[in-house]
Scaffold this motif. Structure first.
Motif, PDB file in Angstrom:
ATOM      1  N   ARG A  41       3.436  63.082  19.420  1.00  0.00           N
ATOM      2  CA  ARG A  41       3.173  64.438  19.918  1.00  0.00           C
ATOM      3  C   ARG A  41       2.896  65.398  18.772  1.00  0.00           C
ATOM      4  N   LYS A  62      -2.542  55.209  26.695  1.00  0.00           N
ATOM      5  CA  LYS A  62      -1.271  54.651  26.245  1.00  0.00           C
ATOM      6  C   LYS A  62      -0.916  55.171  24.840  1.00  0.00           C
ATOM      7  N   TYR A  63      -1.926  55.226  23.991  1.00  0.00           N
ATOM      8  CA  TYR A  63      -1.678  55.605  22.601  1.00  0.00           C
ATOM      9  C   TYR A  63      -2.129  57.031  22.307  1.00  0.00           C
ATOM     10  N   SER A  64      -1.410  57.674  21.405  1.00  0.00           N
ATOM     11  CA  SER A  64      -1.852  58.973  20.884  1.00  0.00           C
ATOM     12  C   SER A  64      -1.544  58.978  19.392  1.00  0.00           C
ATOM     13  N   GLU A  73       2.625  54.936  20.572  1.00  0.00           N
ATOM     14  CA  GLU A  73       2.856  55.501  21.904  1.00  0.00           C
ATOM     15  C   GLU A  73       3.704  56.758  21.716  1.00  0.00           C
ATOM     16  N   HIS A  74       3.463  57.742  22.521  1.00  0.00           N
ATOM     17  CA  HIS A  74       4.272  58.976  22.560  1.00  0.00           C
ATOM     18  C   HIS A  74       4.258  59.787  21.260  1.00  0.00           C
TER      19      HIS A  74
END
Ligand code: DAH
Length: 345
Positions: A223, A304-306, A220-221
């Motif tokens: 970037r 939700k996931y990246s 999650e999160h």
């Protein structure tokens, strides 16, 4: 008969004393005590003796046999000891002779660079994942957002084994496989080293088989700044703290946005030279944010996931790091080339 036996004893003992080696001694044993020897023969003649003489002669014959056996055994012990001593003497080692140096091999430069990169990422909490070299079309292309008909699937570029299997053209299918196994749950933090295959004509910078290292982080999160920070650490550890990195926009079907990473040229310090083709920068790897389609196909909820991913060629990295000018040096295994890397371990 008594005389015959006594003289046999005498004769045999003389022969034993004359025997110079174990073979000669054994010949004496066979000659006197063997089944066809004179002692046995003499015993056979016992039948002709009177009942009174027979036990006397029997005892004598045994005594003679015993005496001969004893002498043989004593002599045998002496001869064996002599033989051992002779052998020891002839085999003495001259410890003053200079030794012959043992030539030790060293790791192949590619193995060294792959292990160095692995260690670097393991130090950042990654684990190593592997996948098959004979890969399904699905994992090599489709699950990476390269649908049927995409130009990168061209028969010209890939070694197909059958309609649905091929020699993997990159290590990216390990991404798809690992995500699929994770069952939609993060985090994933892997690097995947391995061999890949392309229908290229071999020359100084191309090879039909080469190595890649893939990296993938899903959570999650995650970037773009995480990707940039990771690659920055990697570049500085690999090429030196004084190196700068630059991300250029690029395109890969499995990442969006996609970038290519350059490092500043060490040779000219950014001024521009032959190695960096006058630009001051050298291209090192491809990377980007994992495409939502790729996450979804592997069972991850892309809202939700990246994640980020990157792929690099260790051959090229070692070429830049060590100044190797021809990729074919890696595969021809000329020891004059390989030996140069032994101290760098
Ligand atoms: N698979 C790419 C190739 O073979 C390299 C690559 C580029 C891998 C970008 C990645 C990536 O994971 O994000 O050229």
């Amino acid at each position: 008969m008594e005389e015959t036996l006594r003289s046999l004893q005498q004769e045999a003992i003389e022969k034993v004393n004359e025997a110079q080696d174990l073979k000669a001694l054994n010949d004496v044993r066979v000659a006197y005590l063997g089944k066809k020897g004179p002692v046995t023969e003499a015993l056979k003649g016992m039948g002709k003796l009177s009942a009174e003489e027979r036990p006397k002669m029997g005892a004598l014959a045994n005594e003679v046999r015993g005496a001969i056996t004893e002498t043989i055994e004593a002599k045998q012990a002496i001869l064996e000891k002599e033989a051992v001593e002779k052998k020891l003497q002839s085999e003495t080692i001259d410890v003053t002779l200079p030794g012959r140096p043992v030539k030790s091999g060293n790791h192949h430069p590619l193995t060294m660079i792959v292990e160095e990169i692995e260690d670097l990422f393991i130090g950042m909490g990654y684990t190593i994942a592997e996948g098959p070299e004979v890969e399904k079309d699905y994992y090599n292309f489709e699950a990476l957002n390269l649908p049927k008909g995409h130009p990168a699937r061209d028969m010209q570029d890939s070694f197909y084994i059958s309609e649905e299997t091929l020699l993997r053209t990159h290590t990216s299918p390990v991404q798809a496989r690992t995500m699929e196994l994770a069952d939609g749950k993060g985090p994933i933090k892997i690097i995947c080293p391995g061999k890949v295959y392309r229908r290229d004509t071999d020359d100084a910078t191309h090879s039909h088989q080469f190595t890649q290292i893939e990296g993938l982080v899903v959570d999650e999160h995650i970037r773009m700044s995480d990707l940039k920070g990771t690659l920055n650490v990697f570049a500085k550890k690999m090429f030196g703290e004084d190196r700068e990195i630059r991300l250029r926009p690029s395109f890969f079907p499995f990442t969006e946005p996609s970038v290519e990473m350059d490092i500043s040229c060490k040779i000219c310090g950014g001024e521009g030279c032959r190695v960096c083709k006058g630009t001051g920068w050298i291209e090192i790897l491809g990377a980007g944010m994992v495409h939502p389609n790729v996450l979804e196909m592997a069972g991850f909820d892309s809202s939700k996931y990246s994640g980020f991913a990157f792929g690099m060629g260790p051959e090229r990295i070692a070429m830049l790091k060590y100044g190797i000018d021809d990729i074919r040096h890696y595969y021809t295994n000329d020891t004059r080339f390989l030996k140069q890397f032994s101290e760098k371990e």
